[in-house]
Design a protein around this motif. Structure first.
Motif, short mmCIF file in Angstrom:
data_model
loop_
_atom_site.label_atom_id
_atom_site.label_comp_id
_atom_site.label_asym_id
_atom_site.label_seq_id
_atom_site.Cartn_x
_atom_site.Cartn_y
_atom_site.Cartn_z
N UNK A 1 -7.00 -4.95 -3.91
CA UNK A 1 -6.85 -3.29 -4.52
C UNK A 1 -7.54 -2.70 -4.18
N UNK A 2 -8.35 -2.53 -4.13
CA UNK A 2 -9.83 -1.42 -3.33
C UNK A 2 -9.17 -0.65 -2.06
N UNK A 3 -9.20 -1.79 -0.98
CA UNK A 3 -8.27 -1.58 -0.25
C UNK A 3 -6.75 -0.07 0.61
N UNK A 4 -6.44 -0.80 -0.85
CA UNK A 4 -4.99 -0.36 -0.91
C UNK A 4 -4.89 1.13 -2.13
N UNK A 5 -6.08 1.26 -2.20
CA UNK A 5 -6.66 2.86 -3.74
C UNK A 5 -6.05 2.76 -4.51
N UNK A 6 -5.95 0.93 -4.92
CA UNK A 6 -5.26 1.18 -6.27
C UNK A 6 -6.01 1.21 -7.26
N UNK A 7 -6.08 2.08 -8.85
CA UNK A 7 -7.00 3.23 -9.30
C UNK A 7 -7.35 1.89 -10.46
N UNK A 8 -7.21 0.53 -10.81
CA UNK A 8 -7.39 -0.14 -11.88
C UNK A 8 -6.55 -1.26 -11.57
N UNK A 9 -6.77 -2.84 -13.09
CA UNK A 9 -6.64 -4.10 -12.50
C UNK A 9 -7.26 -4.97 -13.55
N UNK A 10 -6.32 -5.50 -13.84
CA UNK A 10 -6.01 -6.18 -15.50
C UNK A 10 -6.38 -7.78 -14.86
N UNK A 11 -7.60 -8.50 -15.85
CA UNK A 11 -8.33 -9.57 -15.32
C UNK A 11 -8.58 -10.78 -16.91
N UNK B 1 1.24 -1.13 0.25
CA UNK B 1 -0.04 -0.31 -0.10
C UNK B 1 0.44 1.29 0.47
N UNK B 2 2.20 1.24 0.73
CA UNK B 2 2.84 2.26 0.63
C UNK B 2 3.47 2.61 -0.99
N UNK B 3 3.98 1.65 -1.48
CA UNK B 3 4.10 2.06 -2.66
C UNK B 3 2.80 2.14 -3.37
N UNK B 4 1.59 2.52 -3.75
CA UNK B 4 1.01 1.89 -4.66
C UNK B 4 0.70 4.01 -3.65
N UNK B 5 0.92 4.96 -2.73
CA UNK B 5 0.06 5.95 -1.97
C UNK B 5 1.70 6.79 -2.97
N UNK B 6 2.62 6.22 -2.20
CA UNK B 6 4.18 7.19 -3.11
C UNK B 6 3.99 7.07 -4.47
N UNK B 7 3.93 6.25 -5.66
CA UNK B 7 3.97 6.52 -7.10
C UNK B 7 2.36 7.26 -7.59
N UNK B 8 1.49 7.83 -6.69
CA UNK B 8 0.24 8.27 -7.41
C UNK B 8 0.18 9.70 -6.34
N UNK B 9 1.46 9.57 -5.96
CA UNK B 9 2.02 10.81 -5.26
C UNK B 9 2.40 11.80 -5.96
#
Length: 243
Positions: free
Chosen positions: A217-227, A190-198
């Motif tokens: 993904x939703x809990x970490x605030x990820x912007x999207x994903x592939x399935x 989650x910290x990486x996600x926030x870092x790059x979004x920042x």
């Protein structure tokens, strides 16, 4: 759930239809994905085609299609005369765009096709307007920064680097002028996600194979994903929205 989560069908809806086929793309679009991911290569006669692997060995119906060498050394006619296990023909990039209306996430598999890919989109501005271009290779994305400056670019990585490798990743994203960063779950936090979004990048995670992947993904605030199975992903997303 107010924030939009970008849903991406991997090679269309490959859990239900042959990968990178018009049938797969149609099902993904019918299901309601935001984007269809597909793979771009170029034939010996300069045709842009949609194929994941650099040979037909894995997808060929029988030995007639195996051991024929790289896609880049075969013409479109030679590709199409080769029976595939799916029973469906190899799709050109033009056919993929003609058959779809949602955004296309075009992954550059063969860096040598960059000039032809850029020329194709320049000659089809309506297609360019609904394209995101991605690659595991930084070099074609750097080239496309000049060739297609208005088409958003995203770097794909198979794992998040450790602390020593993050400076190199930051430099690559900056050189690409990336809009997004597509990261496998390995090493991602989650910290990486926030870092790059920042730093202004969208962060997408892959793959989304289980409901737990989407919840993470939703809990970490990820912007999207592939399935591979975007029908399941969209069902999970609807359930999450109504919870």
């Amino acid at each position: 759930m107010s924030r939009r989560f970008v849903t991406v069908g991997h090679r269309g809806a490959m859990a239900h239809r042959p990968e990178n086929s018009l049938a797969s793309f149609a099902l993904a679009e019918e299901a309601g994905v935001d984007q269809i991911e597909l793979d771009v290569r170029m034939t010996a006669d300069g045709e842009l085609v949609v194929l994941h692997d650099d040979t037909l060995d894995r997808v060929a119906a029988d030995e007639r299609g195996r051991g024929r060498g790289p896609v880049s050394e075969l013409t479109l006619a030679e590709l199409r005369e080769t029976p595939l296990a799916s029973g469906l023909p190899v799709v050109t990039l033009a056919e993929a765009y003609e058959a779809t209306s949602v955004e296309i996430q075009a992954e550059i598999k063969a860096p040598a096709c960059v000039e032809a890919f850029a020329a194709f989109l320049r000659s089809h501005p309506a297609y360019a307007a609904r394209t995101w271009v991605t690659s595991f290779h930084p070099e074609p994305l750097v080239a496309l920064r000049t060739l297609l400056p208005d088409v958003p670019r995203g770097l794909i990585v198979g794992s998040h680097p450790d602390a020593d490798g993050q400076a190199a990743l930051a430099a690559a994203l900056a050189e690409i002028a990336a809009s997004a960063f597509y990261c496998h779950w390995t090493g991602l936090t989650p910290e990486h996600v926030a870092h790059w979004q920042g730093l202004g990048y969208q962060v997408h995670a892959w793959p989304l194979r289980e409901r737990d992947d989407l919840e993470r993904a939703l809990a970490w605030g990820v912007d999207g994903g592939t399935a591979d199975d975007p029908l399941a992903l969209l069902a999970w997303l609807r359930e999450a929205a109504s919870a």
